[in-house]
Scaffold this active site. Structure first.
Site, PDB file in Angstrom:
ATOM      1  N   PRO A   3      30.499  40.782  40.773  1.00 51.98           N
ATOM      2  CA  PRO A   3      31.243  41.817  39.794  1.00 51.98           C
ATOM      3  C   PRO A   3      31.301  43.132  40.423  1.00 51.98           C
ATOM      4  CG  PRO A   3      28.958  41.222  39.195  1.00 51.98           C
ATOM      5  CD  PRO A   3      29.319  40.400  40.243  1.00 51.98           C
ATOM      6  N   GLU A  41      20.529  37.235  39.896  1.00 45.74           N
ATOM      7  CA  GLU A  41      21.164  38.651  40.127  1.00 45.74           C
ATOM      8  C   GLU A  41      22.150  38.873  41.230  1.00 45.74           C
ATOM      9  OE1 GLU A  41      20.079  40.757  37.899  1.00 45.74           O
ATOM     10  OE2 GLU A  41      19.298  38.970  36.978  1.00 45.74           O
ATOM     11  N   ARG A 100      48.375  27.388  43.888  1.00 38.79           N
ATOM     12  CA  ARG A 100      49.973  27.471  43.117  1.00 38.79           C
ATOM     13  C   ARG A 100      50.787  28.078  44.213  1.00 38.79           C
ATOM     14  NH1 ARG A 100      50.950  27.741  38.043  1.00 38.79           N
ATOM     15  NH2 ARG A 100      52.486  29.541  38.488  1.00 38.79           N
ATOM     16  N   ASP A 156      57.823  33.557  41.140  1.00 41.07           N
ATOM     17  CA  ASP A 156      58.652  35.076  41.385  1.00 41.07           C
ATOM     18  C   ASP A 156      58.861  35.879  39.902  1.00 41.07           C
ATOM     19  OD1 ASP A 156      59.154  33.755  43.625  1.00 41.07           O
ATOM     20  OD2 ASP A 156      61.047  32.894  43.123  1.00 41.07           O
TER      21      ASP A 156
END
Ligand code: JEW
Length: 244
Positions: A88, A115, A153, A168
């Protein structure tokens, strides 16, 4: 593209790798995914991967040894792979980071739990920390899947030609226009007339206007960074007029 995923839950990746774009890339031999079980790199009877935090307090921390031994087992040099830590605290993942990562030949993704991991691994072994957004997760596995799908992708050949044009259209930086399919009347809800008109210029203009409209209403932040041409700016002015 090779993805090495360091995790205590290698099975977590089974079904996502059997479906969709990741499956397709694997079948085509364009990507390979190597889930590495961190427990295989422990040396105690209980195969322990976590321990109590120095300084005391709540929760457990991932031990550094199994992670370093797993990294060493991959025998990679800094030039042939980037080591990514899901966290995070990382840079917030977006399409431009996906593009940057797709240029690599190999990505090692470390998934923490509890943690998080011992800071020394992050300090000495990690090239980039990545977060997938501002919400709490229980560990890095789901986040790693998000990164893998977005990067996969972009690997040349993984998507069909039609699909790859979609990359695009997002790098253009705005949301897409609404889509409709048959039937043209469904429970009394009609498809916009212009889409049935066969007037390709009118359809293209309508789609561009609706794309700008939805972006203006829902993601005005995207408009600031979008690549807009003079015609777009004119359409936006018209949309602002409509609003007043
Ligand atoms: C991510 C790895 C490992 C979250 C996002 N969330 C959270 C959090 C956790 C532990 C301590 C403090 C906050 C849970 N957690 C992770 C969360 C990655 C771990 C433990 C994560 N991207 N990546 N948005």
């Amino acid at each position: 593209m090779i993805f090495d995923i360091l995790t205590i839950f290698p099975d977590f990746f089974r079904s996502p790798l059997r479906e969709g774009v990741l499956h397709r890339g694997i079948e085509a031999g364009l990507i390979s995914v190597n889930p590495v079980n961190l427990r295989d790199f422990t040396s105690d009877r209980h195969r322990t991967t976590d321990d109590r935090p120095f300084g005391g307090g709540e929760g457990m921390v991932m031990k550094p040894e199994p992670i370093l031994r797993a990294l060493e087992s991959l025998q990679i040099s800094p030039s042939d792979a980037k080591v990514i830590l899901m966290s995070p605290r990382g840079r917030v993942f977006d399409q431009s980071i996906a593009q940057e990562l797709a240029e690599q030949g190999r990505l090692v993704i470390i998934c923490g739990r509890y943690e998080g991991i011992d800071q020394r691994i992050s300090d000495h072994c990690v090239d980039m920390e990545l977060s997938i957004g501002d919400y709490i997760l229980s560990g890095g596995e789901v986040a790693a899947l998000v990164v893998m799908e977005a990067v996969c992708r972009l690997v040349p050949g993984v998507l069909g030609c039609g699909d790859s044009a979609r990359n695009d259209s997002f790098s253009n930086g705005i949301l897409e226009h609404p889509h409709y399919t048959r039937p043209r009347s469904f429970r009394g809800w009609e498809v916009p007339q212009v889409l049935l008109s066969g007037d390709h210029a009118a359809i293209a203009k309508w789609r561009r206007r609706e794309a700008l409209r939805v972006t203006m209403c829902r993601r005005p932040d995207l408009l600031e960074r979008a690549r807009l041409d003079p015609e777009d700016l004119k359409l936006l002015d018209e949309l602002r007029e409509e609003k007043h």
